[in-house]
Design a protein around this motif. Structure first.
Motif, short mmCIF file in Angstrom:
data_model
loop_
_atom_site.label_atom_id
_atom_site.label_comp_id
_atom_site.label_asym_id
_atom_site.label_seq_id
_atom_site.Cartn_x
_atom_site.Cartn_y
_atom_site.Cartn_z
N ARG A 1 -0.60 -0.56 4.89
CA ARG A 1 0.24 0.42 5.55
C ARG A 1 -0.24 0.59 6.98
O ARG A 1 -1.40 0.88 7.23
CB ARG A 1 0.16 1.76 4.83
CG ARG A 1 0.82 2.91 5.56
CD ARG A 1 2.34 2.77 5.60
NE ARG A 1 2.88 3.64 6.65
CZ ARG A 1 4.12 4.12 6.65
NH1 ARG A 1 4.94 3.82 5.68
NH2 ARG A 1 4.54 4.87 7.64
N GLY B 1 -8.54 6.02 4.43
CA GLY B 1 -7.26 5.56 3.90
C GLY B 1 -7.07 5.84 2.43
O GLY B 1 -6.10 5.39 1.84
N THR C 1 -3.93 7.92 1.90
CA THR C 1 -2.77 7.06 2.17
C THR C 1 -2.52 6.14 0.99
O THR C 1 -1.37 5.94 0.57
CB THR C 1 -3.00 6.24 3.45
OG1 THR C 1 -3.38 7.12 4.49
CG2 THR C 1 -1.77 5.48 3.84
#
Lengths: 293, 317
Positions: free
Chosen positions: B13, B53, B56
């Motif tokens: 991402r 992350g 995420t």
């Protein structure tokens, strides 16, 4: 009360609702009672007074307040109280309807601009900010000049004059709310954009926006009166508070009551609306609700 | 391993920011090339520093964020680009508990509204008695059903968050630091509750945390992330780590026993900016075991006796 029993019933729900709660407070109670009296007076004007608002009686002109005419008569011998009651119809309904329309449009525009963002947001905000760059009265005067004087013109003028305020307020609220985790959680549960907007975002910004609308109604009454004072509002013989003050202004020394009473009505109504709005603001805040369980 | 309930492969991402009048848009990679398989019944812990992350990753697995690259398979089905009705039915099996119990509940919703929301979101009727059952299961008195979040403590709210996640009887629950904003004693209660529910309801957890001690206690597998990449996977949470970063993380957790306390050697240097990742291993600038090769080449995951590690110079067991 058992826990499983549904907490329903119209009466308890009504008792818990914010306007009723606001009424229960001292400030909200006084202001609310006054407002209800004004509205009732406007609604039942034909039955409350024996006079017609447009019936002239030249020999009886310029009577100071007396028993037959508690607020005196004007330069054409018309009963001032009667004209105030009928005037309340124009002033209150034009302001309230205009603010209601403006509030609705502002909320829909602001919420969708804030939620979806991007180009749509920018387009809406540019349009709305254009009207905000001028004082409300200037925008209103300009619009009335385009549409023409009368109640429709006044209505549209008030609508547009306050649209920016509601749009901006709703947008700011929605933008702050949409980054809250509960919105993300709702999306994670499969809620659609419409469900998020109408079940989470709008209810959460309803309180401040409604109160802003309430307070703006007070301002709108003044704006309507101002337009009336300039002769741009409701046209004679239809009475409006601003129009009455306008015709009374030239007769300040001959018949001060002609301008005094409509002025007083405007002032008291605006103060009462502000007081009630203030009380409502407190009660709409869920965090102020005490735990009942 | 039987067929995994969740399989991520090459999941990436990127976010782009800025793009102002005089500034070009910059892009950062929050998650890059993550491969991960979660078996049914597992509790997989994802650890790493803030900004590595892991949240995420949780949102990508939940399909709350769209991946820039890679695939997500849930129960063997490719769900990477699922939309509409199919995505809605995926939501029934896949739920999430959020970090902040204060903002994860709508302040205008009663506890009942919160727990019923998953049904309303999908336009289905709420089974009678479901709210009371769930309150019992998460250890809240039934009288809380009509309370508002602001009338409850953080731990109680988090229990509501858990009840909401379990409302639809999901198979897989993503726990995004569910205890990070709670007091230590409350953390223990919530973890015990999650353990009970895991046993009773045959759940699979993806547990995001920065507390390695907690992850070692709670999870059956550990995934260590650094700057968006998985640097080590440990099938045995109590084994000695192989990656220098995992070891540094473990050595930096506090030990309550004063006798066993050793001097903590903090990692040198700062985390590189995710906007300008160094060539080679992202941990190289801070690594005590760094070699020349680490600065130019990206280490690929290699199998170890306890899992896999992405390092050219792993610590020997």
């Amino acid at each position: 009360m058992t826990v499983t029993a549904p907490v329903s019933g119209l009466l308890p729900a009504l008792r818990r609702s914010a306007p009723v709660q606001a009424f229960a407070s001292w400030k909200g109670g006084v202001a609310g009672t006054f407002l209800i009296l004004v509205v009732l007076g406007a609604l039942f004007a034909p039955w409350l007074t024996p006079y017609g608002f447009d019936v002239q009686n030249l020999p009886g002109a310029f009577q100071p307040p007396n028993l037959a005419h508690p607020m005196g008569t004007d330069e054409f011998g018309r009963d001032v109280l009667t004209r105030i009651l009928y005037g309340a119809r124009t002033s209150l309904s034009v302001s309230a309807v205009a603010i209601a329309i403006s509030l609705f449009c502002g909320m829909v525009l602001g919420a969708s601009a804030g939620y979806f963002g991007g180009r749509f947001d920018r387009a809406v905000m540019v349009a709305v900010d254009l009207t905000w760059a001028f004082p409300e009265i200037l925008v209103a005067l300009m619009l009335v000049a385009i549409i023409g004087p009368g109640t429709t013109g006044t209505l549209v003028a008030i609508c547009v004059a306050y649209l920016a305020q509601f749009t901006r307020l709703t947008r700011a609220q929605v933008m702050a709310l949409k980054s809250e985790t509960f919105v993300e959680a709702a999306r994670g549960m499969g809620a659609s954009n419409a469900a998020i907007l109408f079940r989470h975002l709008l209810p959460n910004c309803l309180g401040p926006v409604l109160v802003a609308g309430m307070l703006a109604t007070g301002d709108a009454i003044i704006l309507e009166a101002t337009l009336g004072f300039f002769g741009l509002g409701a046209q004679p013989p239809t009475p409006s508070w601003g129009g009455m003050m306008s015709s009374g202004s030239g007769l300040l020394f001959k018949g001060p009551w002609i301008i005094l009473f409509p002025g007083l009505c405007i002032a008291l109504t605006v103060v009462a609306i502000n007081m009630f709005g203030d009380a409502l603001l407190h009660k709409l805040d869920v965090r102020e609700r005490v735990r009942t369980a | 391993m039987s067929e995994p309930i969740l399989a991520l492969s090459g999941l990436t991402r990127r976010f782009s920011t800025g793009g102002g009048f005089l500034r070009p848009a910059r892009s950062m990679t929050a998650v890059r090339g993550v491969d991960l398989q979660v078996a049914r019944g597992d509790i997989v812990g994802v650890v790493g520093e803030s900004g590595c992350g892991k949240s995420t990753l949780a949102r990508l697995a939940m399909r709350l964020l769209e991946p820039s690259d890679g695939t997500i398979r849930f129960e063997g089905q490719d769900v990477t680009h699922l939309g509409g009705r199919a995505l809605k039915s995926l939501r029934k099996k896949l739920q999430m508990v959020f970090q902040d119990p204060y903002s994860s509940l709508d302040p205008r919703y009663t506890v009942r509204d919160c727990i019923e929301e998953p049904f309303r979101a999908l336009g289905e009727p709420v089974p009678p008695g479901r709210v009371e059952d769930l309150l019992d299961q998460v250890g809240l008195p039934r009288s809380f059903a009509e309370s508002y979040p602001h009338q409850m403590s953080g731990g109680q709210r988090q229990r509501v968050g858990i009840a909401r996640a379990l409302a639809y009887a999901p198979d897989f629950v993503v726990l995004d630091e569910p205890t990070a904003s709670l007091d230590v004693s409350i953390q223990a209660q919530i973890i015990a509750l999650l353990q009970d529910l895991h046993r009773q309801r045959d759940l699979t957890y993806l547990f995001i945390s920065h507390d390695l001690g907690l992850v070692r206690y709670f999870c059956s597998r550990i995934v260590v992330m650094y700057l968006g990449s998985v640097v080590e996977v440990m099938e045995d949470p109590h084994a000695a780590p192989r990656h220098p970063y995992t070891r540094a993380l473990m050595e930096s957790s506090f030990v309550p026993d004063p006798e066993a306390r050793a001097t903590i050697v903090p990692l040198e240097g700062e985390i590189p900016s995710p906007f300008a990742l160094p060539q080679g291993c992202p941990f190289a600038p801070r690594c005590p075991r760094v070699q020349d090769r680490c600065r130019s080449e990206l280490p690929q995951p290699t199998a170890t006796t306890i899992g896999r590690v992405s390092c050219f110079n792993p610590i020997e067991a």
